[in-house]
Design a protein around this motif. Structure first.
Motif, short mmCIF file in Angstrom:
data_model
loop_
_atom_site.label_atom_id
_atom_site.label_comp_id
_atom_site.label_asym_id
_atom_site.label_seq_id
_atom_site.Cartn_x
_atom_site.Cartn_y
_atom_site.Cartn_z
N MET A 149 25.47 -19.00 -32.20
CA MET A 149 25.64 -17.72 -31.51
C MET A 149 25.47 -17.95 -30.02
SD MET A 149 23.39 -15.21 -33.96
CE MET A 149 23.76 -15.00 -35.72
N SER A 150 26.48 -17.59 -29.24
CA SER A 150 26.41 -17.76 -27.78
C SER A 150 26.58 -16.40 -27.12
CB SER A 150 27.53 -18.70 -27.30
OG SER A 150 27.37 -19.99 -27.86
N PRO A 169 22.74 -17.47 -19.78
CA PRO A 169 23.23 -17.94 -21.09
C PRO A 169 22.10 -18.02 -22.11
CG PRO A 169 24.13 -19.28 -19.32
CD PRO A 169 23.07 -18.40 -18.70
N ALA A 170 22.40 -17.65 -23.33
CA ALA A 170 21.43 -17.73 -24.43
C ALA A 170 22.18 -18.15 -25.69
CB ALA A 170 20.74 -16.39 -24.64
N PRO A 229 32.42 -11.84 -23.45
CA PRO A 229 33.58 -12.60 -22.96
C PRO A 229 33.22 -13.60 -21.86
CG PRO A 229 34.14 -10.27 -23.20
CD PRO A 229 32.66 -10.38 -23.42
N HIS A 230 32.18 -13.30 -21.06
CA HIS A 230 31.83 -14.22 -19.96
C HIS A 230 31.37 -15.58 -20.46
CE1 HIS A 230 31.20 -10.88 -16.71
NE2 HIS A 230 32.46 -10.99 -17.11
N VAL A 231 30.97 -15.66 -21.71
CA VAL A 231 30.66 -16.98 -22.28
C VAL A 231 31.87 -17.90 -22.15
CG1 VAL A 231 30.19 -18.20 -24.46
CG2 VAL A 231 28.92 -16.11 -23.89
N ILE A 232 33.05 -17.31 -22.32
CA ILE A 232 34.29 -18.08 -22.25
C ILE A 232 34.90 -18.03 -20.85
CG2 ILE A 232 36.66 -18.24 -23.14
CD1 ILE A 232 35.59 -17.06 -25.77
N MET A 279 30.32 -26.55 -23.78
CA MET A 279 31.68 -26.39 -23.25
C MET A 279 32.59 -27.47 -23.81
SD MET A 279 31.68 -23.72 -21.32
CE MET A 279 33.13 -23.91 -20.29
N PRO A 280 33.88 -27.11 -24.15
CA PRO A 280 34.35 -25.74 -24.18
C PRO A 280 33.61 -24.93 -25.24
CG PRO A 280 35.91 -27.15 -25.29
CD PRO A 280 34.87 -28.06 -24.68
N PHE A 281 33.84 -23.65 -25.27
CA PHE A 281 33.05 -22.77 -26.12
C PHE A 281 33.16 -23.11 -27.60
CE2 PHE A 281 36.42 -20.15 -27.97
CZ PHE A 281 37.47 -20.36 -27.09
#
Length: 223
Positions: free
Chosen positions: A11-12, A51-52, A80-83, A91-93
């Motif tokens: 979970m990101s 980030p968590a 969405p900002h995770v990506i 990374m990448p997600f």
């Protein structure tokens, strides 16, 4: 889950979205369904919008692994900002996603993924799902703080890892005074969510409404 099977979930999200809480609730639900489970949170700076990540392992037999999930079957993207802004420790997600794995993204529309990202996902045979989790949480639960619960509802829609009743019991235990260890920030977020409702029963019913609404709001992305 079938005998001798196991699932690894990463979970990101961003600080304040309840990524750690979601992992805890999912883990508790798995145990209530008679499964084995391990849950590990990962923080950098424990602050809002940082980030968590959380990692959940669910299996029908004993689990000996601990720590980061490097090769998940399922990746859940809470923001969405995770990506789009790379607010992610991985990374990448979709790094490490197993072949045929699934990705659930909180967004009301497909993100503008780069061509190489789409090609990588397609090569993996990955299934990508979108759910407007924050919108669902606000509309069905009355608060965006239930975005994490909406993400769990979306998870149940694409992979029936645990029962809906177990999720209900886990929410009741999490917010009803059950014994668990949480960081000060996570405990504070719990208190904020509880303050939105007059009674525990109302919190549970509203969040189960979020689960149901999210299950009906998942859409599969077609390459």
């Amino acid at each position: 889950m079938t005998k001798n099977s196991r699932k690894f979930i990463r979970m990101s999200g961003l600080g304040g979205q309840g990524v750690v809480t979601a992992a805890h609730i999912l883990g508790m639900a798995a145990v209530k369904d008679g499964l084995k489970c391990s849950v590990n949170p990962f923080f950098g700076a424990e602050k809002r919008l940082a980030p968590a990540e959380s990692y959940v392992r669910i299996a029908t037999d004993d689990i000996w692994e601990r720590g980061e999930v490097l090769f998940p079957n399922i990746i859940m993207i809470f923001h969405p900002h995770v990506i789009t802004l790379g607010k992610c420790y991985t990374m990448p997600f979709f790094s490490g996603l197993q072949r045929g794995g699934k990705i659930i993204i909180n967004s009301d529309q497909p993100l503008d993924l780069r061509a190489e990202e789409l090609a990588g996902l397609k090569d993996l045979g990955a299934e990508v799902y979108y759910v407007p989790a924050t919108q669902v949480a606000a509309e069905a639960g009355g608060t965006a703080l239930s975005t994490n619960i909406a993400m769990l509802g979306a998870l149940l829609a694409v992979e029936a890892l645990v029962s809906q009743e177990a999720i209900r019991e886990a929410i009741a235990e999490r917010f009803g005074g059950g014994k668990f260890v949480a960081s000060a920030t996570t405990a504070a977020l719990d208190d904020v969510l509880k303050s939105k409702f007059d009674r525990l029963a109302q919190l549970i019913e509203k969040n189960m409404a979020v689960v149901a609404a999210a299950q009906g709001s998942v859409s599969k992305y077609h390459y």
